[in-house]
Design a protein around this motif. Structure first.
Motif, PDB file in Angstrom:
ATOM      1  N   SER A 334      -0.046   0.064 -10.992  1.00 24.63           N
ATOM      2  CA  SER A 334      -0.277   1.036 -12.063  1.00 24.63           C
ATOM      3  C   SER A 334      -0.473   2.451 -11.507  1.00 24.63           C
ATOM      4  N   ASP A 335      -1.166   2.572 -10.379  1.00 24.07           N
ATOM      5  CA  ASP A 335      -1.383   3.886  -9.768  1.00 24.07           C
ATOM      6  C   ASP A 335      -0.067   4.468  -9.247  1.00 24.07           C
ATOM      7  N   GLU A 364      -0.304  18.675 -11.103  1.00 23.31           N
ATOM      8  CA  GLU A 364      -0.729  17.372 -11.624  1.00 23.31           C
ATOM      9  C   GLU A 364      -0.586  16.300 -10.545  1.00 23.31           C
ATOM     10  N   LEU A 365       0.501  16.366  -9.778  1.00 27.02           N
ATOM     11  CA  LEU A 365       0.700  15.410  -8.691  1.00 27.02           C
ATOM     12  C   LEU A 365      -0.407  15.531  -7.651  1.00 27.02           C
ATOM     13  N   ASP A 371      -7.386  12.496  -6.450  1.00 24.78           N
ATOM     14  CA  ASP A 371      -8.353  11.647  -7.151  1.00 24.78           C
ATOM     15  C   ASP A 371      -8.238  10.186  -6.725  1.00 24.78           C
ATOM     16  N   ASP A 372      -7.011   9.773  -6.371  1.00 24.97           N
ATOM     17  CA  ASP A 372      -6.784   8.374  -5.981  1.00 24.97           C
ATOM     18  C   ASP A 372      -7.040   8.107  -4.507  1.00 24.97           C
ATOM     19  N   LYS A 382      -1.999   3.741   6.889  1.00 30.45           N
ATOM     20  CA  LYS A 382      -0.692   4.145   7.404  1.00 30.45           C
ATOM     21  C   LYS A 382       0.246   4.549   6.260  1.00 30.45           C
ATOM     22  N   ALA A 383       0.312   3.717   5.225  1.00 28.91           N
ATOM     23  CA  ALA A 383       1.177   4.028   4.082  1.00 28.91           C
ATOM     24  C   ALA A 383       0.671   5.253   3.339  1.00 28.91           C
ATOM     25  N   TRP A 384      -0.652   5.381   3.252  1.00 27.81           N
ATOM     26  CA  TRP A 384      -1.213   6.551   2.562  1.00 27.81           C
ATOM     27  C   TRP A 384      -0.820   7.841   3.303  1.00 27.81           C
ATOM     28  N   THR A 385      -0.917   7.819   4.627  1.00 25.76           N
ATOM     29  CA  THR A 385      -0.537   8.989   5.427  1.00 25.76           C
ATOM     30  C   THR A 385       0.939   9.316   5.253  1.00 25.76           C
ATOM     31  N   TYR A 386       1.742   8.275   5.212  1.00 23.99           N
ATOM     32  CA  TYR A 386       3.197   8.459   5.032  1.00 23.99           C
ATOM     33  C   TYR A 386       3.502   9.147   3.705  1.00 23.99           C
ATOM     34  N   LEU A 387       2.916   8.633   2.619  1.00 25.04           N
ATOM     35  CA  LEU A 387       3.148   9.224   1.302  1.00 25.04           C
ATOM     36  C   LEU A 387       2.501  10.604   1.186  1.00 25.04           C
TER      37      LEU A 387
END
Length: 421
Positions: A334-335, A364-365, A371-372, A382-387
Motif C-alpha cells: 500500500s505504501d 508531495e513525493l 514520513d514513511d 539497502k532498498a530504501w537507500t536505493y529508492l
C-alpha cells in the motif's frame, strides 16, 4: 583478379567486394558521431517518449535485424546502409548492457568481464575459421557475420566499461571524455611506431564507444550536472545532420572505398617488424597499468558517484544494483502504491508541460517519502537507500533553476519502474 566467368560460377560467399570502409580519418569521425547519436537517441526514445528500457531494446532488436538483413544482402560497401547499421548496433549494444545493469541488477564490473570474455571468444572463433581478423578481408558472408557480432559486443563492452569508470571516479561528463581520448591517442602512437594494425583497430573501436557516449552526455545533460544542457533531442538532431553530411560526402567521393587489390593477405601486414610490435605491446601494457592506478586513485577520493546511463540513484545508491522486484519486496504494498501514484501523476504533469504541477508533485513525493522513512528503512535499508537516491534525482531534476524536461521524464520513469516491482 578472377575472371568474370569465375565470379559468376563461384558461391556468393566468395564473390563479395569488401563490405566495410577503408580506415581513414573519416571512419573515426563518423564512428564517434554514430556512437554519440546512438546514445542520445536511445535516451530520447526510452525516457522522453516514456517507452521504457525493455520495450526500447525490443524495438531496436527488431530494427537491427532489418538493417543487418539489408546490409548483408549487398555485395559491396554502401556508405548509407553500412553507417545506418553502425548506428543501430550502437544503440542496441548499449541497451543490452543497460538492461543487465538496470533491470537485472548485474554489477558493471561483472558486465565488463563477461563482455570482455565474449569478445575474446568471438575473435578466437573468427580467427580459427578465417585465419584473419583484418577488416580488409570482409569479403564473405561468414566473415561479415563475425564482423558485426564483434562490433555489437564491442559496443556492449564499451558501454559497461565506460559506465563502470564513471561509477568508480564520479567524474562529470566533460571530464570523463579525457580518459578514452587519451587512450585512443596512445593506441594511435603505438600503431604509428609499428604496432600490429588489427589489434590497434579493435582497441580504438572499443574506446570510441565511451568517448562518443561521454561527448553525448556532456552536450545533452543539464548544466547543473556539469553538461552543456542542449538536451537529448537537440544533440541527436545535431549529430544526425553531421552523419548525413559525412555519409553524403563519402558516397560521392568514394574516399573510403577499399581497393579490390588490397586483400586480406596484404592489408595491414606489409613491413611488419617484430621488435616494433613488441614495443607497441609494451606501450599498451604501460597504458593499462597507468589507467588502473588512475582509476584506483580516483575511486578512493571522496565523490558522489554519478548514475550510470539509465540508472537512477544518487550518492551511495549508485553502488547498489537492484531489480524492481528487489527494490520493493520488503515494503508494504500500500505504501509503495501510494508513492507510485504520486510519481505517475507527476510524470503526467511533466508530459503535459505543467511545471508548476510537477513541482507540487515533487513536494508531495518528498513529504510522503520522509514520513514513511521510519517505517520503511528498518525493513530493508539497502532498498530504501536505493529508492532514496532515485527520489533525490527526481527532486533535483524538477527543482533545477532551469528544469530540463528530458531529465525530469528520465528520472520519473526510472523511479516509476522501480516502484512497479
Amino acid at each position: 583478379m578472377p575472371s568474370e566467368s569465375s565470379l559468376t560460377a563461384a558461391p556468393r560467399a566468395r564473390t563479395l567486394l569488401n563490405k566495410v570502409p577503408e580506415i581513414t580519418l573519416w571512419f573515426w569521425v563518423i564512428k564517434i558521431l554514430c556512437t554519440t547519436v546512438g546514445e542520445s537517441f536511445a535516451d530520447w526514445i526510452n525516457m522522453t517518449l516514456g517507452v521504457g528500457l525493455t520495450n526500447t531494446a525490443l524495438i531496436f532488436t527488431a530494427v537491427l535485424a532489418a538493417v543487418l538483413f539489408a546490409q548483408m544482402r549487398l555485395d559491396r560497401y554502401v556508405p548509407f546502409v553500412y553507417w545506418l547499421t553502425v548506428v543501430v548496433v550502437s544503440i542496441t549494444g548499449t541497451l543490452y548492457t543497460d538492461i543487465l545493469t538496470d533491470s537485472q541488477g548485474v554489477p558493471l564490473w561483472i558486465s565488463t568481464t563477461v563482455f570482455s570474455v565474449l569478445l575474446a571468444i568471438v575473435f578466437a572463433i573468427w580467427y580459427a575459421r578465417e585465419h584473419t581478423l583484418s577488416i580488409h578481408s570482409i569479403t564473405s558472408t561468414p566473415r561479415e557475420a563475425f564482423y558485426w557480432l564483434a562490433v555489437l559486443v564491442t559496443f556492449a563492452l564499451g558501454t559497461a566499461t565506460g559506465d563502470w569508470t564513471l561509477d568508480l571516479t564520479g567524474w562529470g561528463p566533460g571530464k570523463s571524455v579525457l580518459l578514452p581520448a587519451a587512450l585512443i591517442a596512445t593506441v594511435v602512437v603505438a600503431w604509428r611506431l609499428g604496432g600490429q594494425p588489427v589489434l590497434a583497430f579493435w582497441l580504438a573501436y572499443i574506446l570510441t564507444r565511451p568517448l562518443g557516449a561521454n561527448i553525448g552526455d556532456w552536450l545533452g545533460v543539464p548544466k547543473s550536472e556539469q553538461g552543456l544542457g542542449l538536451g537529448t533531442a537537440v544533440t541527436s538532431v545535431i549529430f544526425l545532420v553531421a552523419i548525413g553530411a559525412t555519409v553524403l560526402y563519402l558516397s560521392l567521393s568514394k574516399a573510403d572505398v577499399i581497393s579490390e587489390a588490397e586483400t586480406a593477405e596484404t592489408a595491414g601486414v606489409r613491413g611488419a617488424d617484430p621488435i616494433r610490435e613488441r614495443l607497441a605491446l609494451a606501450i599498451y601494457a604501460v597504458a593499462a597499468i597507468v589507467t588502473a592506478v588512475l582509476l584506483y586513485h580516483a575511486s578512493q577520493q571522496p565523490h558522489a558517484a554519478l548514475a550510470s546511463e539509465g540508472e537512477g540513484g544518487g550518492s551511495a545508491a549508485n553502488n547498489i544494483h537492484l531489480t524492481p522486484a528487489q527494490a520493493v519486496a520488503k515494503f508494504p504494498a500500500s505504501d509503495i502504491a501510494a508513492l507510485k501514484a504520486i510519481v505517475d501523476d507527476t510524470l503526467t504533469k511533466v508530459n503535459a508541460g505543467d511545471q508548476s504541477g510537477a513541482t507540487k508533485g515533487a513536494k508531495e513525493l518528498e513529504t510522503t517519502w520522509d514520513d514513511d522513512q521510519s517505517k520503511l528503512q528498518p525493513k530493508d535499508d539497502k532498498a530504501w537507500t536505493y529508492l532514496d537516491g532515485q527520489i533525490d534525482d527526481v527532486l533535483n531534476a524538477i527543482r533545477d533553476a532551469k528544469p530540463d524536461t528530458a531529465t525530469e521524464k528520465k528520472t520519473l520513469t526510472t523511479l516509476s519502474t522501480s516502484l512497479a516491482g
